[in-house]
Scaffold this motif. Structure first.
Motif, PDB file in Angstrom:
ATOM      1  N   ASP A   1      40.064 -20.207 -34.273  1.00 51.29           N
ATOM      2  CA  ASP A   1      38.790 -19.718 -33.728  1.00 51.29           C
ATOM      3  C   ASP A   1      38.977 -18.441 -32.906  1.00 51.29           C
ATOM      4  O   ASP A   1      38.112 -17.570 -32.888  1.00 51.29           O
ATOM      5  CB  ASP A   1      38.148 -20.802 -32.849  1.00 51.29           C
ATOM      6  CG  ASP A   1      37.589 -21.933 -33.714  1.00 51.29           C
ATOM      7  OD1 ASP A   1      37.782 -21.859 -34.950  1.00 51.29           O
ATOM      8  OD2 ASP A   1      36.982 -22.853 -33.163  1.00 51.29           O
ATOM      9  N   GLU A   2      40.144 -18.364 -32.233  1.00 51.55           N
ATOM     10  CA  GLU A   2      40.402 -17.155 -31.443  1.00 51.55           C
ATOM     11  C   GLU A   2      40.503 -15.946 -32.367  1.00 51.55           C
ATOM     12  O   GLU A   2      39.946 -14.881 -32.088  1.00 51.55           O
ATOM     13  CB  GLU A   2      41.709 -17.305 -30.652  1.00 51.55           C
ATOM     14  CG  GLU A   2      41.607 -18.340 -29.552  1.00 51.55           C
ATOM     15  CD  GLU A   2      42.871 -18.421 -28.688  1.00 51.55           C
ATOM     16  OE1 GLU A   2      43.706 -17.492 -28.763  1.00 51.55           O
ATOM     17  OE2 GLU A   2      43.004 -19.408 -27.959  1.00 51.55           O
ATOM     18  N   VAL A   3      41.204 -16.112 -33.500  1.00 51.62           N
ATOM     19  CA  VAL A   3      41.326 -15.022 -34.471  1.00 51.62           C
ATOM     20  C   VAL A   3      39.954 -14.683 -35.040  1.00 51.62           C
ATOM     21  O   VAL A   3      39.605 -13.513 -35.225  1.00 51.62           O
ATOM     22  CB  VAL A   3      42.307 -15.394 -35.597  1.00 51.62           C
ATOM     23  CG1 VAL A   3      42.393 -14.275 -36.628  1.00 51.62           C
ATOM     24  CG2 VAL A   3      43.677 -15.702 -35.028  1.00 51.62           C
ATOM     25  N   ALA A   4      39.148 -15.726 -35.286  1.00 51.63           N
ATOM     26  CA  ALA A   4      37.797 -15.502 -35.816  1.00 51.63           C
ATOM     27  C   ALA A   4      36.981 -14.628 -34.876  1.00 51.63           C
ATOM     28  O   ALA A   4      36.225 -13.748 -35.304  1.00 51.63           O
ATOM     29  CB  ALA A   4      37.101 -16.836 -36.055  1.00 51.63           C
ATOM     30  N   GLY A   5      37.162 -14.847 -33.557  1.00 49.11           N
ATOM     31  CA  GLY A   5      36.449 -14.042 -32.567  1.00 49.11           C
ATOM     32  C   GLY A   5      36.835 -12.577 -32.664  1.00 49.11           C
ATOM     33  O   GLY A   5      35.970 -11.686 -32.692  1.00 49.11           O
ATOM     34  N   VAL A   6      38.169 -12.345 -32.764  1.00 52.14           N
ATOM     35  CA  VAL A   6      38.653 -10.960 -32.875  1.00 52.14           C
ATOM     36  C   VAL A   6      38.126 -10.315 -34.162  1.00 52.14           C
ATOM     37  O   VAL A   6      37.652  -9.181 -34.170  1.00 52.14           O
ATOM     38  CB  VAL A   6      40.195 -10.916 -32.846  1.00 52.14           C
ATOM     39  CG1 VAL A   6      40.689  -9.499 -33.114  1.00 52.14           C
ATOM     40  CG2 VAL A   6      40.711 -11.424 -31.520  1.00 52.14           C
ATOM     41  N   LEU A   7      38.179 -11.105 -35.256  1.00 52.54           N
ATOM     42  CA  LEU A   7      37.693 -10.604 -36.545  1.00 52.54           C
ATOM     43  C   LEU A   7      36.219 -10.216 -36.454  1.00 52.54           C
ATOM     44  O   LEU A   7      35.813  -9.152 -36.934  1.00 52.54           O
ATOM     45  CB  LEU A   7      37.910 -11.667 -37.622  1.00 52.54           C
ATOM     46  CG  LEU A   7      37.406 -11.321 -39.022  1.00 52.54           C
ATOM     47  CD1 LEU A   7      38.189 -10.150 -39.595  1.00 52.54           C
ATOM     48  CD2 LEU A   7      37.526 -12.525 -39.950  1.00 52.54           C
ATOM     49  N   ALA A   8      35.434 -11.089 -35.793  1.00 52.51           N
ATOM     50  CA  ALA A   8      33.994 -10.808 -35.650  1.00 52.51           C
ATOM     51  C   ALA A   8      33.771  -9.525 -34.865  1.00 52.51           C
ATOM     52  O   ALA A   8      32.900  -8.711 -35.196  1.00 52.51           O
ATOM     53  CB  ALA A   8      33.297 -11.982 -34.968  1.00 52.51           C
ATOM     54  N   HIS A   9      34.619  -9.314 -33.843  1.00 50.48           N
ATOM     55  CA  HIS A   9      34.520  -8.099 -33.031  1.00 50.48           C
ATOM     56  C   HIS A   9      34.793  -6.854 -33.890  1.00 50.48           C
ATOM     57  O   HIS A   9      34.053  -5.873 -33.838  1.00 50.48           O
ATOM     58  CB  HIS A   9      35.529  -8.191 -31.871  1.00 50.48           C
ATOM     59  CG  HIS A   9      35.673  -6.939 -31.075  1.00 50.48           C
ATOM     60  ND1 HIS A   9      34.886  -6.655 -29.979  1.00 50.48           N
ATOM     61  CD2 HIS A   9      36.511  -5.878 -31.221  1.00 50.48           C
ATOM     62  CE1 HIS A   9      35.241  -5.484 -29.488  1.00 50.48           C
ATOM     63  NE2 HIS A   9      36.228  -4.984 -30.227  1.00 50.48           N
ATOM     64  N   GLU A  10      35.850  -6.924 -34.698  1.00 54.30           N
ATOM     65  CA  GLU A  10      36.181  -5.778 -35.559  1.00 54.30           C
ATOM     66  C   GLU A  10      35.095  -5.546 -36.608  1.00 54.30           C
ATOM     67  O   GLU A  10      34.780  -4.410 -36.957  1.00 54.30           O
ATOM     68  CB  GLU A  10      37.539  -5.958 -36.238  1.00 54.30           C
ATOM     69  CG  GLU A  10      38.721  -6.051 -35.289  1.00 54.30           C
ATOM     70  CD  GLU A  10      38.810  -4.889 -34.306  1.00 54.30           C
ATOM     71  OE1 GLU A  10      38.369  -3.776 -34.642  1.00 54.30           O
ATOM     72  OE2 GLU A  10      39.298  -5.103 -33.182  1.00 54.30           O
ATOM     73  N   LEU A  11      34.511  -6.640 -37.118  1.00 51.47           N
ATOM     74  CA  LEU A  11      33.399  -6.499 -38.074  1.00 51.47           C
ATOM     75  C   LEU A  11      32.222  -5.784 -37.422  1.00 51.47           C
ATOM     76  O   LEU A  11      31.502  -5.022 -38.068  1.00 51.47           O
ATOM     77  CB  LEU A  11      32.984  -7.865 -38.604  1.00 51.47           C
ATOM     78  CG  LEU A  11      33.977  -8.505 -39.583  1.00 51.47           C
ATOM     79  CD1 LEU A  11      33.521  -9.915 -39.940  1.00 51.47           C
ATOM     80  CD2 LEU A  11      34.129  -7.666 -40.838  1.00 51.47           C
ATOM     81  N   GLY A  12      32.060  -6.028 -36.107  1.00 52.83           N
ATOM     82  CA  GLY A  12      31.007  -5.329 -35.363  1.00 52.83           C
ATOM     83  C   GLY A  12      31.223  -3.826 -35.425  1.00 52.83           C
ATOM     84  O   GLY A  12      30.285  -3.051 -35.647  1.00 52.83           O
ATOM     85  N   HIS A  13      32.496  -3.414 -35.246  1.00 51.79           N
ATOM     86  CA  HIS A  13      32.803  -1.980 -35.357  1.00 51.79           C
ATOM     87  C   HIS A  13      32.471  -1.471 -36.762  1.00 51.79           C
ATOM     88  O   HIS A  13      31.927  -0.387 -36.929  1.00 51.79           O
ATOM     89  CB  HIS A  13      34.292  -1.736 -35.091  1.00 51.79           C
ATOM     90  CG  HIS A  13      34.661  -1.776 -33.640  1.00 51.79           C
ATOM     91  ND1 HIS A  13      33.962  -1.098 -32.675  1.00 51.79           N
ATOM     92  CD2 HIS A  13      35.662  -2.423 -32.984  1.00 51.79           C
ATOM     93  CE1 HIS A  13      34.510  -1.304 -31.485  1.00 51.79           C
ATOM     94  NE2 HIS A  13      35.544  -2.126 -31.644  1.00 51.79           N
ATOM     95  N   VAL A  14      32.825  -2.281 -37.776  1.00 46.02           N
ATOM     96  CA  VAL A  14      32.588  -1.862 -39.158  1.00 46.02           C
ATOM     97  C   VAL A  14      31.092  -1.647 -39.392  1.00 46.02           C
ATOM     98  O   VAL A  14      30.686  -0.622 -39.942  1.00 46.02           O
ATOM     99  CB  VAL A  14      33.146  -2.906 -40.145  1.00 46.02           C
ATOM    100  CG1 VAL A  14      32.657  -2.628 -41.556  1.00 46.02           C
ATOM    101  CG2 VAL A  14      34.660  -2.913 -40.101  1.00 46.02           C
ATOM    102  N   ILE A  15      30.278  -2.628 -38.966  1.00 46.45           N
ATOM    103  CA  ILE A  15      28.841  -2.533 -39.190  1.00 46.45           C
ATOM    104  C   ILE A  15      28.252  -1.326 -38.469  1.00 46.45           C
ATOM    105  O   ILE A  15      27.375  -0.638 -38.989  1.00 46.45           O
ATOM    106  CB  ILE A  15      28.139  -3.831 -38.707  1.00 46.45           C
ATOM    107  CG1 ILE A  15      28.608  -5.018 -39.534  1.00 46.45           C
ATOM    108  CG2 ILE A  15      26.630  -3.687 -38.751  1.00 46.45           C
ATOM    109  CD1 ILE A  15      28.192  -4.970 -40.981  1.00 46.45           C
ATOM    110  N   ASN A  16      28.760  -1.038 -37.264  1.00 53.39           N
ATOM    111  CA  ASN A  16      28.238   0.104 -36.496  1.00 53.39           C
ATOM    112  C   ASN A  16      28.824   1.433 -36.959  1.00 53.39           C
ATOM    113  O   ASN A  16      28.522   2.477 -36.384  1.00 53.39           O
ATOM    114  CB  ASN A  16      28.539  -0.076 -35.011  1.00 53.39           C
ATOM    115  CG  ASN A  16      27.668  -1.135 -34.393  1.00 53.39           C
ATOM    116  OD1 ASN A  16      26.540  -1.352 -34.846  1.00 53.39           O
ATOM    117  ND2 ASN A  16      28.188  -1.821 -33.396  1.00 53.39           N
TER     118      ASN A  16
END
Lengths: 370, 402
Positions: A226-241
């Motif tokens: 889940d911790e990795v999932a959080g980091v992944l979600a954060h990086e996906l945020g950068h991708v979307i923006n």
């Protein structure tokens, strides 16, 4: 040493006509006497003001402060000792004088203009460009940046030529499962490409064109999937923006402008500089905060507990003590405790959270680099 | 004095002094983070100008590093303001997508407008490049003297700018076939505005005479096409060989065109209403020879410069890899950067001493001035200040080897 009569050419600075002359030093009068072929004196130059042109191989003499700017080309005066004996001031240069003020004034103006370019025009221009750049081209740029980073980070190893990307059948499957789960029904404008690389750093970043890179060190430091999932979600945020593209353009623009300042720099240096910028978390605080916000939304929709995300920040904090005060304001990332707190605030009482991966899949992912 | 004579071009520059000069100024440029490059360029020009000696009398370069530096600062301010204002104007005219967020869904027109804004900014630089070229030449001439008299050039950078744009478009649209038209007309524009003292230069001849200079280039193109046809019709090995020969001919053809079009136009230039004429007979073979010889020498010098640093770097990285000395990694990185810089500076000095100067020297020595007795009647001209010097050319990185 007195100069005996010697042959030279003389131009008076008024016409392009050239005269053959004799020059001699009248020791008592301390002048260089320039005479024509008949022996009549054309002009007398005070030795104190006699000067020699710099940086040339053919000797050219002139009189400092001469309004006509006449020139003398001696034939037999290449001997340094004879020349030096004429006057000690032969190679003295005019002081820069009033030009210093001009240099300072224009330097200040240029610095101000550059600051405007670097902090106002380039950011706004790169934000604009990032929104219109075609996806395919962005993906190509991403590949270049990613190979630059790879070269920069593993260049001291012997394993040159081998890719640093990790892959195993079970690990790839677990990673794909995590990406699908975190992403949910979200539509990404790129062919998303999440990969794990073999490097001990606890880090992750997003690159232009939908590339997300997770470091092996991150998987090892994380206590749960889940911790990795959080980091992944954060990086996906950068991708979307489209942050990576924006920041790459910004870094490239700044590097281009700086190379204009510093003279010639090769294109490779600029790209390397740009890659470096992206890697060194030059993400602005605003972009980071937005990516965090986005990540928490994704996690919530995917029913993954934000608690793990918070715990990861706390683990990081133990590794690198938090900065406070002015230092925190200066750093590009918001403080870790603040981000952890923010994640904790997102935990909703009564909501049921499901782990992103089962225990086996999490072991597979952690072992992806073998 | 020189009745009926011609003034032969003479080039008095030598390898050693210019190598040391470029090396020394190059090191200073690195140490000052690039600021010294204005002084460096001025000093190299002073050496080269002094070595150009028509009839034995040296040319003189009177430009200074400090005026070039100030010019560069002025150009930076102007460029920043120009680009900044342009950006603001484009945004103001709605040609921007600043307010567009991807998930809002942009209309076709909006995307078009935004792409337009981007290209408008890029295109806005092009006129500046031509202006910078013209002003750079005007600055260089205003700081050049021979026999005490100044050269000069009329203020006409705007006229030059739009002509250069038109001829560039013509060249591109005609796939290069009409390139001689642009080469000739732009050179004529500049020459007809160039002065030596109070005497004006004039470019005679017609643009079609430059096709003679393009002969090798066209021949190379023809050979390449034949090679392609042969290759396509089955015998691949022969075809590729012919195509390689064609490619080499094309490269030589480019050099030949640039050199001989310069020479043809120089032979058709006159000074002071046709009173003074010029000769120019440079040989393409000699230039190519200098280039090949010089490139090999430059390569050797550059590699040699990197060897000592390379050895230290290798040893340090071995020590670091063996876990020996902790600072070895950092040390070797510093050495690597230093060796890169040293190789770069040595390469620059070698390029000047072994390639640029020999080629330039050959061109100078194959030029001559006819009817020089007329020089006695030419008078001095007033100085041309130009506070921006060639700052625009420096900022936009246009300009030649010197």
């Amino acid at each position: 040493m007195a100069l005996q009569s010697s042959l030279a050419s003389f131009v008076d600075g008024k016409t392009a006509g050239k005269r053959d002359v004799y020059i001699e030093v009248a020791a008592t009068a301390e002048v260089l006497r320039i005479c024509d072929a008949q022996g009549d004196v054309l002009v007398e130059w005070p030795l104190k003001r006699l000067r020699r042109m710099q940086d040339g191989s053919r000797t050219v003499l002139y009189l400092d402060g001469d309004p006509d700017e006449a020139r003398l080309y001696p034939f037999n005066l290449h001997d340094e000792t004879v020349l030096a004996a004429l006057t000690p001031d032969l190679d003295k240069r005019r002081p820069i004088g009033p030009l210093v003020r001009k240099v300072i004034g224009w330097s200040v103006a240029a610095a101000a203009a550059l600051a405007v370019m670097l902090f106002v025009i380039i950011p706004s221009l790169s934000d604009q460009l990032a929104t219109v750049i075609p996806t395919e081209r962005e993906e190509r740029i991403g590949k270049v940046v990613s190979s630059q980073i790879e070269r920069a980070m593993v260049w001291q190893d012997d394993s040159a030529g081998e890719s640093w990307q990790c892959s195993s059948a079970a690990g790839d499957a677990a990673l794909a499962q995590m990406v699908t789960r975190v992403l949910g029904p979200l539509d990404v404008p790129y062919t998303l490409n999440v990969q794990v690389v073999d490097h001990p750093l606890i880090n992750a970043f997003a690159l232009p064109g939908g590339q997300v890179i997770l470091f092996r060190g991150l998987l090892e430091a994380a206590q749960s999937a889940d911790e990795v999932a959080g980091v992944l979600a954060h990086e996906l945020g950068h991708v979307i923006n489209r942050d990576p593209m924006r920041l790459t353009l910004r870094a490239a623009g700044s590097a281009g402008l700086l190379s204009l300042m510093l003279g010639d720099a090769t294109g490779g240096l600029i790209i390397a500089g740009a890659a470096d910028q992206v890697m060194n978390a030059s993400h602005t605080r605003k972009a980071e905060a937005q990516a965090d916000e986005f990540a928490l939304k994704l996690l919530d929709e995917a029913e993954i507990s934000p608690l793990a995300f918070a715990r990861f920040f706390e683990t990081l904090k133990e590794d690198s003590p938090d900065m406070t005060g002015a230092l925190e304001w200066l750093s590009s990332h918001p403080s870790l405790s603040l981000r952890a707190q923010n994640a904790r605030d997102n935990v909703q009482q009564g909501k049921t959270y499901r782990p992103v991966l089962n225990a086996q899949a999490w072991r597979d992912l952690q072992a992806i680099c073998g | 004095m020189e009745q009926g004579d011609t003034l032969e071009g003479r080039y008095g520059g030598q390898r050693g002094p210019i190598f040391l000069l470029v090396l020394q100024t190059g090191i200073l440029t690195v140490l000052t983070l690039g600021i010294y490059r204005f002084w460096a360029k001025s000093r190299v020009r002073r050496y080269v100008w002094n070595a150009v000696q028509p009839g034995g009398d040296p040319m003189e370069y009177s430009g200074t590093g400090v005026e070039k530096f100030i010019g560069f600062l002025i150009a930076l301010v102007v460029l920043a303001v120009y680009l900044g204002l342009l950006q603001v104007l484009l945004t103001f005219a709605g040609l921007s997508l600043l307010d567009l967020v991807p998930d809002e869904g942009a209309s076709e027109a909006q995307i078009f407008a935004s792409i337009g804004a981007t290209y408008a900014t890029l295109i806005a630089i092009i006129p500046l490049i031509f202006i910078a070229q013209y002003r750079g030449r005007r600055y260089m001439l205003s700081r050049t003297r021979w026999r005490g008299l100044r050269f000069g050039m009329d203020q006409a950078s705007l006229g030059y700018m739009w002509r250069a744009i038109v001829y560039s478009v013509i060249t591109v649209v005609s796939f290069g076939v009409l390139a001689p038209l642009g080469t000739f007309q732009l050179e004529k524009f500049k020459t007809d505005r160039t002065w030596y003292g109070d005497a004006q230069f004039e470019q005679g001849g017609r643009w079609t005479m430059l096709y003679r200079a393009a002969s090798v280039l066209f021949f190379g193109l023809g050979v390449s096409i034949v090679g392609g046809v042969v290759s396509a019709s089955g015998s691949e090995g022969l075809g590729i060989t012919v195509m390689v020969v064609g490619a080499v001919l094309i490269v030589i053809g480019f050099v030949h065109y640039r050199l001989q079009s310069f020479a043809i136009m120089a032979r058709h230039k006159t000074l002071d209403d046709g009173a003074i004429e010029f000769e120019a007979l440079p040989q393409t073979g000699r230039v190519v020879g200098h280039y090949i010889k010089g490139s090999l020498l430059t390569m050797l010098v550059t590699i040699a410069a990197a060897i000592p640093a390379g050895v230290i770097f290798f040893m340090a990285s071995q020590i670091g890899a063996a876990g020996g000395f902790g600072g070895a990694q950092i040390f070797s990185t510093i050495i690597a950067v230093l060796s890169y810089v040293v190789a770069l500076v040595m390469g620059g000095a070698s390029t000047m001493a072994f390639i640029t100067q020999p080629i330039f020297g050959h061109i100078v020595e194959t030029c001559a001035v006819r009817y020089p007795e007329h020089f006695d009647t030419i008078q001095q001209r007033a100085a041309d200040d130009m506070p921006d010097a060639e700052g625009f050319a420096d900022a936009l990185d246009v300009g030649g080897a010197f």
